[in-house]
Motif scaffolding. Sequence first.
Motif, PDB file in Angstrom:
ATOM      1  N   ASP A 197      57.563 -13.837 -15.508  1.00  0.00           N
ATOM      2  CA  ASP A 197      57.104 -12.796 -14.212  1.00  0.00           C
ATOM      3  C   ASP A 197      58.538 -12.484 -13.509  1.00  0.00           C
ATOM      4  N   SER A 198      59.791 -13.350 -13.923  1.00  0.00           N
ATOM      5  CA  SER A 198      60.900 -13.298 -13.114  1.00  0.00           C
ATOM      6  C   SER A 198      62.104 -12.902 -14.093  1.00  0.00           C
ATOM      7  N   HIS A 255      50.561 -17.090  -4.627  1.00  0.00           N
ATOM      8  CA  HIS A 255      51.029 -16.119  -4.028  1.00  0.00           C
ATOM      9  C   HIS A 255      50.915 -14.612  -4.916  1.00  0.00           C
ATOM     10  N   GLU A 311      52.559 -22.383  -6.353  1.00  0.00           N
ATOM     11  CA  GLU A 311      52.114 -23.191  -7.665  1.00  0.00           C
ATOM     12  C   GLU A 311      52.331 -24.566  -7.627  1.00  0.00           C
ATOM     13  N   ARG A 335      66.636 -18.546  -5.725  1.00  0.00           N
ATOM     14  CA  ARG A 335      66.212 -18.174  -7.153  1.00  0.00           C
ATOM     15  C   ARG A 335      67.728 -17.843  -7.947  1.00  0.00           C
TER      16      ARG A 335
HETATM   17 MG   LIG Z   1      57.702 -16.537  -9.686  1.00  0.00          MG
END
Ligand SMILES: [Mg+2]
Length: 243
Positions: free
Chosen positions: A42-43, A233, A18, A30
Motif C-alpha cells: 500500500d506504499s 486508518h 495498526e 516515511r
Molecule cells: Mg500504511
Amino acid sequence: MEKTIPVLEIFGPTIQGEGMVIGQKTMFVRTAGCDYRCRWCDSAFTWDGSAKEEIRPMTAEQIWERLYELGGDRFSHVTISGGNPVLISALEELVLLLKKKGIRLAVETQGSRWQDWLYHIDEVTISPKPPSSGMDTDFAMLDHIVKKLADAGRASHMSLKVVVFDDIDFDYAKRVHRRYPGIPFYLQVGNADTAEADDAALRTQLLARLEWLVEKVAQSNELNDVRVLPQLHTLLWGNKRGV
Ligand SMILES: [Mg+2]
Ligand SMILES: C[S@@+](CC[C@H](N)C(=O)[O-])C[C@H]1O[C@@H](n2cnc3c(N)ncnc32)[C@H](O)[C@@H]1O
Ligand SMILES: Nc1nc2[nH]cc(C(=O)O)c2c(=O)[nH]1
Ligand code: SF4
C-alpha cells in the motif's frame, strides 16, 4: 558532513492505525526505498519510482524541525515507516535526537535487516511477509533480529504482525507464531484494493475480510493468544496518503 536520510513524507498528528499501539496519537516519518516488492504494497510509491521527485535527503535536525512545524507541542510519539527504514543506518541520528527530546518511538519493518538503533525503539513492529506478497521470508534473519532484541531485554518492545489475504497466508501466520510463541502476535486484514477511491466500498470489503479473519482465528486451536486487527486508518480515510 552530516548524514542525510531519504524522506518521502512527514505527516501527522494522526493515530497509529495498526498493530501493537493502534490508536496511539503519533507523527509519521516515511523513508524512501525498500528491499522488498510486495504485490499488494500500500506504499509502493516509496520504492517504485512513482514519487521519486518527492524524496528529500534530510538531516535529523531538519526532520525534527518539520515534525515540530506540523505538530508543535501536540505530539509525543513518532512512528518511522517506509519503505524499509531499517535499510538506513543514518536514522540513528534521528532516533537519538528524538529520544533526547523525550519522544517515544515506533518502527515498522518487515524483518529483513538489522540496525543497532533498533535497541532504542520503544515499539518495533516486525511484519514478515506471507506468500501472497510474492516475497520469501529469510527466517535466519528474522531469528537473528528477534534474538538480538530479546537478548538485550527488549522483548516487551517488539511484536510480530502478519497481513493475511487467504488460507495460505493464514497457514504462514500460524507458522510464524509457532516459531516465536513468546512474541505478541497480530494478524492484520489485507487491503486487496489499494487503488479503490470509493471509501464506502473499500470499508465494506475490508470489514467483510475482517469478519472472515476473526472467524478463522476463532476456529483455530493454535492461535489462542493473538490479536486480530484491521488497518484503522484505511477504514477511516480509505487509500488516502499522508494520514
Ligand atoms: Mg500504511
Ligand atoms: C507499508 S509497510 C512499511 C514497513 C515495512 N516495509 C513493512 O512492510 O513492514 C507498513 C505496514 O503496512 C502493511 N501493509 C502493506 N500493504 C498492505 C496492504 N495492502 N494491506 C494490509 N497491510 C498492508 C505492511 O505489511 C506493514 O505491516
Ligand atoms: N495512520 C496510519 N497508521 C499506520 N500504521 C502503519 C502505517 C504505515 O504505512 O507504515 C500507517 C499509516 O500510513 N498511517
Ligand atoms: S516490505 Fe513493506 S514497504 Fe516494502 S514492499 Fe512490502 S509492504 Fe511495501
